[in-house]
Design an enzyme around this catalytic site. Structure first.
Site, mmCIF file in Angstrom:
data_model
loop_
_atom_site.group_PDB
_atom_site.id
_atom_site.type_symbol
_atom_site.label_atom_id
_atom_site.label_comp_id
_atom_site.label_asym_id
_atom_site.label_seq_id
_atom_site.Cartn_x
_atom_site.Cartn_y
_atom_site.Cartn_z
ATOM 1 N N GLU A 249 0.885 -1.166 0.000
ATOM 2 C CA GLU A 249 0.000 0.000 0.000
ATOM 3 C C GLU A 249 0.915 1.206 0.000
ATOM 4 O O GLU A 249 1.514 1.536 1.016
ATOM 5 C CB GLU A 249 -0.935 -0.035 1.220
ATOM 6 C CG GLU A 249 -2.118 0.917 1.108
ATOM 7 C CD GLU A 249 -1.848 2.260 1.741
ATOM 8 O OE1 GLU A 249 -1.565 3.214 0.969
ATOM 9 O OE2 GLU A 249 -1.915 2.368 2.964
ATOM 10 N N CYS A 283 -1.992 9.063 2.867
ATOM 11 C CA CYS A 283 -1.756 8.671 1.479
ATOM 12 C C CYS A 283 -2.997 8.834 0.612
ATOM 13 O O CYS A 283 -2.909 8.750 -0.613
ATOM 14 C CB CYS A 283 -1.259 7.227 1.413
ATOM 15 S SG CYS A 283 -2.361 6.059 2.212
ATOM 16 N N GLU A 381 3.686 13.825 -4.276
ATOM 17 C CA GLU A 381 2.838 13.781 -3.088
ATOM 18 C C GLU A 381 3.422 14.723 -2.036
ATOM 19 O O GLU A 381 4.572 14.583 -1.633
ATOM 20 C CB GLU A 381 2.789 12.342 -2.556
ATOM 21 C CG GLU A 381 1.818 12.122 -1.424
ATOM 22 C CD GLU A 381 1.749 10.661 -1.008
ATOM 23 O OE1 GLU A 381 0.704 10.259 -0.477
ATOM 24 O OE2 GLU A 381 2.730 9.922 -1.218
#
Length: 478
Positions: A249, A283, A381
Site C-alpha cells: 500500500e 496517502c 505527493e
C-alpha cells in the site's frame, strides 16, 4: 514515560545489543517514551518464534481464532482513551482523530475475526466420474508487517488481524517514530489470549537492516508493507529472491474533482475533512483539487473561509484540528512545494507559512489557487496541509487531468448528476473512488491502489485472502 522492549515469543525482552532510543512528541519536542532498538539478531529470534508457533495456531479452528480476535477487539475498545493519548503524544495528530483511529483499528480486528469463520474452499466438477476436485484454502505461513508512522494503530491491525484470522503468525516492524502505540496494541492482543509466538514485535531505528533480514529469511512467506512507493519498489525486488507473497500500500496523489452542479458548501466541507486530516499526512488525502471553471472562484472562497477556522497546535489541546508535521524533513518538503508553486505563479489565499522551532515543525493549513501543471505540488505527493486548486472546463478534461499520474490509490469527486457519477467513477484509474464522499475508508471494504500505488487489498474478505494460499486437490476414486 512509557518504556518498552521487544515482544518475542510471548515475552518482553531487551534488544540483543542492549540499545534503546527515545520517542519524541512532535508537537513539543519532549521525550514521551523509550523503545528497544532491535537489530538483525532480534528479527531472527522473532521469525523463529513465529515459525514455531505457526503449526499450532494454523491448526486451531476458525471459531477459536475468531473468539480470540473478538477478545482483542474488546480490549482495544476498552482502552480507547489510553491508546488515543499514546498516539497523539508520539505522532501529533489531534486527540479526537486519534480516538477515531483507535476505533477504526478495532474494527479491522472485529471484521477479520468474523471473516475467519467464512474462509471457504470449493468443489469443482471433475472431467471424469472417477475423480473429485477440491479447492482448499490454507494460511501462507509466517507474515511480516511493516507499518508507517501516520496511522500507528490502524495500519497494524489492518495487517495482523486478517493474518491471524487466516491462521498466519506475524512479525511486526512499526515505524521508528511511533513504536509506543504498536507496543501497547501487542500487549492488548497478548492479554486477549493470543498464544506466545503468534504476534512478535521488533522496534528499531535501522529499518533497512530489519527489513532486509525479514526479506532474506525463507521462513517468512508474506510481506505486507505500507509506505512510500520508492521503498515499496525496493521491497518488491528483494521479495523476488525468495518469491514471497507481497502486499504493498504505497504512495497516493489523490485528485478531488468538483463539478459545476456540486453542492459547494458540502463539497468544501469534504475537501477540508479529507485534505487536512492528520495535517495532510495521509496517502489518500486530496493532493490535486480540480474545480470546474464557472464555480472555481466561489468554491475557492468557501474553501478558504473554512480553512481559516482550523486551529493549529498541540493535538492534546481542546479544539486543535491541525497538529505538527512528523519531522523537519516533512516540513522542508511542504515548504519547498509551496515556494515552488508561488515562484511559478500560484497565489496563496490562506496560510503558506512554515513554523519551526528546534525539532518542532508546523505548517499553516494552506490554500493555493492559480496552480498549473509545471508545479511540483501537482507532480509529487506533498504529505502536508496544502490544498492546491486548479480549474478544468469539461468532464473529459477533468478525467484526463485526474488520471495523469503514476499513482492510482484514491480519487474523489462531487456532482449531483447520476449519469456523470457513474461515467466518471468507471473512468477514474484508482483503486478507491469517493463519489460525493471524501472519507470512504472502512474496515469491510477493499483498500488498495492501481499503478504505482501498490499491489493487493486490505480490508474485508479481500484482506484475509491476501494471507491465504489456494491448493488444488485431485482425488482418484477406486
Amino acid at each position: 514515560m512509557e518504556r518498552y522492549g521487544l515482544f518475542i515469543d510471548g515475552a518482553w525482552r531487551p534488544a540483543e545489543n542492549g540499545e534503546t532510543y527515545e520517542v519524541l512528541n512532535p508537537a513539543t519536542g519532549k521525550v514521551v517514551g523509550q523503545s528497544a532498538d532491535g537489530s538483525e539478531a532480534d528479527v531472527k529470534k522473532a521469525v523463529e518464534a513465529a515459525h514455531r508457533a505457526f503449526p499450532e495456531w494454523s491448526g486451531k479452528t476458525a471459531r477459536e481464532r475468531a473468539d480470540i480476535l473478538r477478545r482483542a477487539y474488546d480490549q482495544i475498545v476498552s482502552h480507547k482513551e489510553e491508546l488515543a493519548k499514546i498516539m497523539t503524544l508520539e505522532q501529533g495528530k489531534p486527540l479526537a482523530e486519534s480516538r477515531g483511529e483507535v476505533q477504526y483499528a478495532a474494527d479491522f480486528v472485529e471484521w477479520s475475526g468474523e471473516e475467519a469463520k467464512r474462509i471457504c474452499g470449493e468443489t469443482i466438477p471433475a472431467s471424469t466420474p472417477d475423480k473429485r476436485i477440491w479447492v482448499h484454502k490454507q494460511p501462507v505461513g509466517v507474515a511480516a508487517a511493516i507499518t508507517p508512522w501516520n496511522f500507528p494503530a490502524s495500519m497494524i491491525t489492518r495487517k495482523i488481524a486478517p493474518a491471524l484470522a487466516a491462521g498466519c503468525t506475524v512479525v511486526v516492524k512499526p515505524a521508528q517514530q511511533t513504536p509506543l502505540t504498536a507496543c501497547r496494541l501487542v500487549e492488548l492482543f497478548h492479554q486477549a489470549g493470543v498464544p506466545a509466538g503468534v504476534i512478535n514485535l521488533v522496534t528499531g531505528t535501522n529499518a533497512s537492516a530489519i527489513g532486509n533480514t525479514l526479506l532474506e529469511d525463507e521462513r517468512v512467506r508474506k510481506i505486507s508493507f505500507t509506505g512510500s512507493t520508492e521503498v515499496g519498489k525496493i521491497l518488491m525486488k528483494q521479495a523476488a529472491d525468495t518469491v514471497k507473497k507481497i502486499s504493498l500500500e504505497l504512495g497516493g496523489h489523490a485528485p478531488f474533482l468538483i463539478f459545476g452542479d456540486a453542492d459547494l458548501e458540502q463539497a468544501a466541507d469534504e475537501v477540508v475533512a479529507n485534505k487536512f486530516r492528520n495535517a495532510g499526512q495521509t496517502c489518500v488525502c486530496a493532493n490535486r483539487i480540480y474545480v470546474q471553471e464557472e464555480i472555481a472562484d466561489r468554491f475557492s472562497e468557501i474553501l478558504a473561509e473554512k480553512t481559516k477556522t482550523l486551529k493549529m497546535g498541540n493535538g492534546m489541546e481542546e479544539g486543535v484540528k491541525i497538529g505538527p508535521l512528523i519531522d523537519g524533513d516533512a516540513a522542508a518538503k511542504v515548504e519547498q512545494h509551496v515556494k515552488d508553486a508561488v515562484d511559478k505563479g500560484a497565489k496563496v489565499v490562506v496560510g503558506g507559512r512554515r513554523i519551526s522551532e528546534g525539532n518542532v515543525h508546523f505548517f499553516e493549513p494552506t490554500v493555493l489557487t492559480e496552480v498549473n501543471d509545471d508545479m511540483l505540488i501537482l507532480e509529487e505527493e506533498t504529505f502536508g496541509p496544502v490544498a492546491p486548486v486548479q480549474t478544468f472546463r469539461t468532464e473529459k478534461q477533468a478525467i484526463e487531468m485526474a488520471n495523469n499520474s503514476r499513482y492510482g490509490l484514491a480519487a474523489y469527486f462531487y456532482t449531483k448528476d447520476l449519469s456523470r457519477a457513474i461515467r466518471v467513477a468507471e473512468k477514474l484509474e484508482f483503486g478507491i473512488v469517493g463519489v460525493n464522499d471524501g472519507v470512504p475508508s472502512t474496515a469491510q471494504a477493499p483498500f488498495g491502489g492501481f499503478k504505482e500505488s501498490g499491489l493487493g487489498r486490505e480490508g474485508g474478505r479481500y484482506g484475509v485472502e491476501e494471507f491465504l494460499e489456494t491448493k488444488y486437490i485431485s482425488i482418484g476414486l477406486k
